[in-house]
Design a protein around this motif. Sequence first.
Motif, PDB file in Angstrom:
ATOM      1  N   GLU A   8       0.830  -1.205   0.000  1.00 31.08           N
ATOM      2  CA  GLU A   8       0.000   0.000   0.000  1.00 31.08           C
ATOM      3  C   GLU A   8       0.864   1.254   0.000  1.00 31.08           C
ATOM      4  O   GLU A   8       0.636   2.186  -0.764  1.00 31.08           O
ATOM      5  N   LYS A   9       1.896   1.255   0.861  1.00 32.69           N
ATOM      6  CA  LYS A   9       2.770   2.436   0.943  1.00 32.69           C
ATOM      7  C   LYS A   9       3.455   2.692  -0.388  1.00 32.69           C
ATOM      8  O   LYS A   9       3.490   3.824  -0.888  1.00 32.69           O
ATOM      9  N   THR A  10       4.022   1.625  -0.955  1.00 31.07           N
ATOM     10  CA  THR A  10       4.742   1.770  -2.233  1.00 31.07           C
ATOM     11  C   THR A  10       3.801   2.220  -3.330  1.00 31.07           C
ATOM     12  O   THR A  10       4.149   3.082  -4.138  1.00 31.07           O
ATOM     13  N   THR A  11       2.612   1.624  -3.360  1.00 29.68           N
ATOM     14  CA  THR A  11       1.635   1.968  -4.408  1.00 29.68           C
ATOM     15  C   THR A  11       1.299   3.451  -4.365  1.00 29.68           C
ATOM     16  O   THR A  11       1.297   4.132  -5.390  1.00 29.68           O
ATOM     17  N   ILE A  12       0.993   3.973  -3.161  1.00 33.79           N
ATOM     18  CA  ILE A  12       0.613   5.381  -3.040  1.00 33.79           C
ATOM     19  C   ILE A  12       1.775   6.290  -3.442  1.00 33.79           C
ATOM     20  O   ILE A  12       1.599   7.240  -4.218  1.00 33.79           O
ATOM     21  N   GLN A  13       2.965   5.997  -2.929  1.00 38.14           N
ATOM     22  CA  GLN A  13       4.134   6.825  -3.272  1.00 38.14           C
ATOM     23  C   GLN A  13       4.363   6.810  -4.777  1.00 38.14           C
ATOM     24  O   GLN A  13       4.640   7.834  -5.392  1.00 38.14           O
ATOM     25  N   LYS A  18       4.500   9.912  -9.797  1.00 36.40           N
ATOM     26  CA  LYS A  18       4.441   9.984 -11.259  1.00 36.40           C
ATOM     27  C   LYS A  18       3.339  10.942 -11.723  1.00 36.40           C
ATOM     28  O   LYS A  18       3.172  11.173 -12.908  1.00 36.40           O
ATOM     29  N   MET A  19       2.580  11.486 -10.764  1.00 34.13           N
ATOM     30  CA  MET A  19       1.399  12.260 -11.145  1.00 34.13           C
ATOM     31  C   MET A  19       1.751  13.698 -11.462  1.00 34.13           C
ATOM     32  O   MET A  19       2.572  14.316 -10.777  1.00 34.13           O
ATOM     33  N   ASN A  20       1.112  14.244 -12.493  1.00 28.61           N
ATOM     34  CA  ASN A  20       1.256  15.666 -12.774  1.00 28.61           C
ATOM     35  C   ASN A  20       0.108  16.394 -12.073  1.00 28.61           C
ATOM     36  O   ASN A  20      -1.030  16.385 -12.563  1.00 28.61           O
ATOM     37  N   HIS A  70      -2.124  19.524  -4.184  1.00 17.63           N
ATOM     38  CA  HIS A  70      -0.955  19.809  -3.342  1.00 17.63           C
ATOM     39  C   HIS A  70      -1.302  19.582  -1.876  1.00 17.63           C
ATOM     40  O   HIS A  70      -0.467  19.172  -1.085  1.00 17.63           O
ATOM     41  N   GLY A  71      -2.577  19.842  -1.527  1.00 19.95           N
ATOM     42  CA  GLY A  71      -3.034  19.553  -0.165  1.00 19.95           C
ATOM     43  C   GLY A  71      -2.975  18.058   0.102  1.00 19.95           C
ATOM     44  O   GLY A  71      -2.571  17.610   1.182  1.00 19.95           O
ATOM     45  N   LEU A  72      -3.361  17.268  -0.897  1.00 21.24           N
ATOM     46  CA  LEU A  72      -3.342  15.803  -0.777  1.00 21.24           C
ATOM     47  C   LEU A  72      -1.912  15.302  -0.622  1.00 21.24           C
ATOM     48  O   LEU A  72      -1.644  14.313   0.073  1.00 21.24           O
ATOM     49  N   ASP A  73      -0.998  16.024  -1.222  1.00 19.06           N
ATOM     50  CA  ASP A  73       0.412  15.664  -1.172  1.00 19.06           C
ATOM     51  C   ASP A  73       0.908  15.579   0.269  1.00 19.06           C
ATOM     52  O   ASP A  73       1.775  14.768   0.603  1.00 19.06           O
ATOM     53  N   ARG A  74       0.335  16.427   1.135  1.00 19.56           N
ATOM     54  CA  ARG A  74       0.742  16.428   2.543  1.00 19.56           C
ATOM     55  C   ARG A  74       0.469  15.068   3.182  1.00 19.56           C
ATOM     56  O   ARG A  74       1.233  14.599   4.024  1.00 19.56           O
ATOM     57  N   ALA A  75      -0.652  14.478   2.789  1.00 20.75           N
ATOM     58  CA  ALA A  75      -0.985  13.154   3.324  1.00 20.75           C
ATOM     59  C   ALA A  75      -0.032  12.105   2.770  1.00 20.75           C
ATOM     60  O   ALA A  75       0.395  11.196   3.470  1.00 20.75           O
ATOM     61  N   VAL A  76       0.318  12.251   1.480  1.00 23.33           N
ATOM     62  CA  VAL A  76       1.227  11.303   0.842  1.00 23.33           C
ATOM     63  C   VAL A  76       2.574  11.308   1.563  1.00 23.33           C
ATOM     64  O   VAL A  76       3.191  10.266   1.779  1.00 23.33           O
ATOM     65  N   LYS A  77       3.003  12.534   1.988  1.00 17.36           N
ATOM     66  CA  LYS A  77       4.310  12.644   2.637  1.00 17.36           C
ATOM     67  C   LYS A  77       4.259  12.298   4.127  1.00 17.36           C
ATOM     68  O   LYS A  77       5.290  12.207   4.780  1.00 17.36           O
ATOM     69  N   ASN A  78       3.046  12.147   4.687  1.00 17.62           N
ATOM     70  CA  ASN A  78       2.917  11.848   6.114  1.00 17.62           C
ATOM     71  C   ASN A  78       1.927  10.735   6.349  1.00 17.62           C
ATOM     72  O   ASN A  78       1.023  10.865   7.184  1.00 17.62           O
ATOM     73  N   MET A  79       2.094   9.639   5.625  1.00 17.50           N
ATOM     74  CA  MET A  79       1.079   8.582   5.661  1.00 17.50           C
ATOM     75  C   MET A  79       0.878   8.006   7.054  1.00 17.50           C
ATOM     76  O   MET A  79      -0.191   7.479   7.353  1.00 17.50           O
ATOM     77  N   ASP A  80       1.904   8.109   7.897  1.00 11.71           N
ATOM     78  CA  ASP A  80       1.757   7.520   9.218  1.00 11.71           C
ATOM     79  C   ASP A  80       1.055   8.437  10.199  1.00 11.71           C
ATOM     80  O   ASP A  80       0.791   8.036  11.338  1.00 11.71           O
ATOM     81  N   ASN A  81       0.754   9.652   9.769  1.00 16.44           N
ATOM     82  CA  ASN A  81       0.052  10.533  10.692  1.00 16.44           C
ATOM     83  C   ASN A  81      -0.862  11.511   9.973  1.00 16.44           C
ATOM     84  O   ASN A  81      -0.784  12.718  10.163  1.00 16.44           O
ATOM     85  N   ILE A  82      -1.730  10.949   9.154  1.00 19.46           N
ATOM     86  CA  ILE A  82      -2.600  11.793   8.328  1.00 19.46           C
ATOM     87  C   ILE A  82      -3.554  12.596   9.193  1.00 19.46           C
ATOM     88  O   ILE A  82      -3.826  13.769   8.938  1.00 19.46           O
ATOM     89  N   PHE A 134      -6.305   4.785   1.033  1.00 20.44           N
ATOM     90  CA  PHE A 134      -5.608   6.043   1.308  1.00 20.44           C
ATOM     91  C   PHE A 134      -6.593   7.213   1.308  1.00 20.44           C
ATOM     92  O   PHE A 134      -6.634   8.028   2.231  1.00 20.44           O
ATOM     93  N   ILE A 135      -7.412   7.259   0.257  1.00 15.70           N
ATOM     94  CA  ILE A 135      -8.408   8.328   0.114  1.00 15.70           C
ATOM     95  C   ILE A 135      -9.376   8.321   1.289  1.00 15.70           C
ATOM     96  O   ILE A 135      -9.754   9.366   1.823  1.00 15.70           O
ATOM     97  N   ALA A 136      -9.789   7.114   1.719  1.00 15.04           N
ATOM     98  CA  ALA A 136     -10.745   7.007   2.828  1.00 15.04           C
ATOM     99  C   ALA A 136     -10.143   7.570   4.107  1.00 15.04           C
ATOM    100  O   ALA A 136     -10.829   8.244   4.882  1.00 15.04           O
ATOM    101  N   VAL A 137      -8.854   7.317   4.323  1.00 14.76           N
ATOM    102  CA  VAL A 137      -8.183   7.835   5.512  1.00 14.76           C
ATOM    103  C   VAL A 137      -8.123   9.362   5.452  1.00 14.76           C
ATOM    104  O   VAL A 137      -8.380  10.047   6.446  1.00 14.76           O
ATOM    105  N   VAL A 138      -7.822   9.885   4.274  1.00 15.97           N
ATOM    106  CA  VAL A 138      -7.777  11.350   4.078  1.00 15.97           C
ATOM    107  C   VAL A 138      -9.134  11.968   4.380  1.00 15.97           C
ATOM    108  O   VAL A 138      -9.242  12.954   5.105  1.00 15.97           O
ATOM    109  N   ILE A 139     -10.181  11.358   3.819  1.00 11.84           N
ATOM    110  CA  ILE A 139     -11.542  11.873   4.011  1.00 11.84           C
ATOM    111  C   ILE A 139     -11.919  11.853   5.487  1.00 11.84           C
ATOM    112  O   ILE A 139     -12.502  12.805   6.014  1.00 11.84           O
TER     113      ILE A 139
END
Lengths: 147, 141
Positions: A8-13, A18-20, A70-82, A134-139
Amino acid sequence: MVEWTEFEKTTIQDIFSKMNYEVVGPQALARCLIVYPWTQRYFGKFGNLYNAAAIMGNPMVAAHGTVVLHGLDRAVKNMDNIKATYAELSVLHSEKLHVDPDNFRLLADCLTVVVAGQLGASFTPEVQAAFQKFIAVVISALGKQYH
Amino acid sequence: MLSNTEKELIVQIWDKMIPVAEEIGSEALLRMFTTFPKTKTYFSHLDISASSEHLRCHGKKIVQALADGARNISTLATTLAPLSRFHAYQLRIHPTNFKLFNHCIIVTLACHMGDNFTPVAHAAIDKFLSAFSAVLAEKFR
């Protein structure tokens, strides 16, 4: 705290690296405003949202879509403490923006569809499941400070 | 509320899905089972592992029913009456699951159609699937 598997971690990263953001963000937000028109209620100052073409060509929608990603990016960079990472954003969405949290899921679904369209067959069921978790955790984190 | 343009778009899209009904249907189901594992509880009597015969057969049935509905959008309630009774009295699926499956159908279409799955097409299909599930859930109570 949310438990993430290595996959899961690798997939999200991988997906986000690769996303624009300047392409995906605008597309996801425009899609949300088109597919779920009631979400336009939060964008009264964005000018012409009269039809799909107007929405897709609207520069304010595009700019805001990028902000969201870019807001979502914060979660990507802090997956252990969203949850903690989004405490402030949650307050913003509830106290200042007054967004019904049910709408977070709609934007998230549109983002999923845009990512699926770009990745095609490599957006496998397993990758989709990781992305949606990942999205569910963000929401959930964004909705935490509503009271 | 579907405009005439949207109805045509929906027919066009589903007509393209008929020859690959098994592939599309089984993929949508597999996406749903993988992303929302609780949906598997309705299939304990079948082998729903990837590429299984049951999964492909079931997926094909669903896509064919959807294509049928697409060609008869103005008479959905009549066309789907037998399926509606079946879902209400025999299957008794919790209604929230329709949304989960509809989402996975849409993701499958996006993966296969790429840029051709435009926001306008997405909106039309989403509305169609909502109308379709509403008819399927109509007789629940």
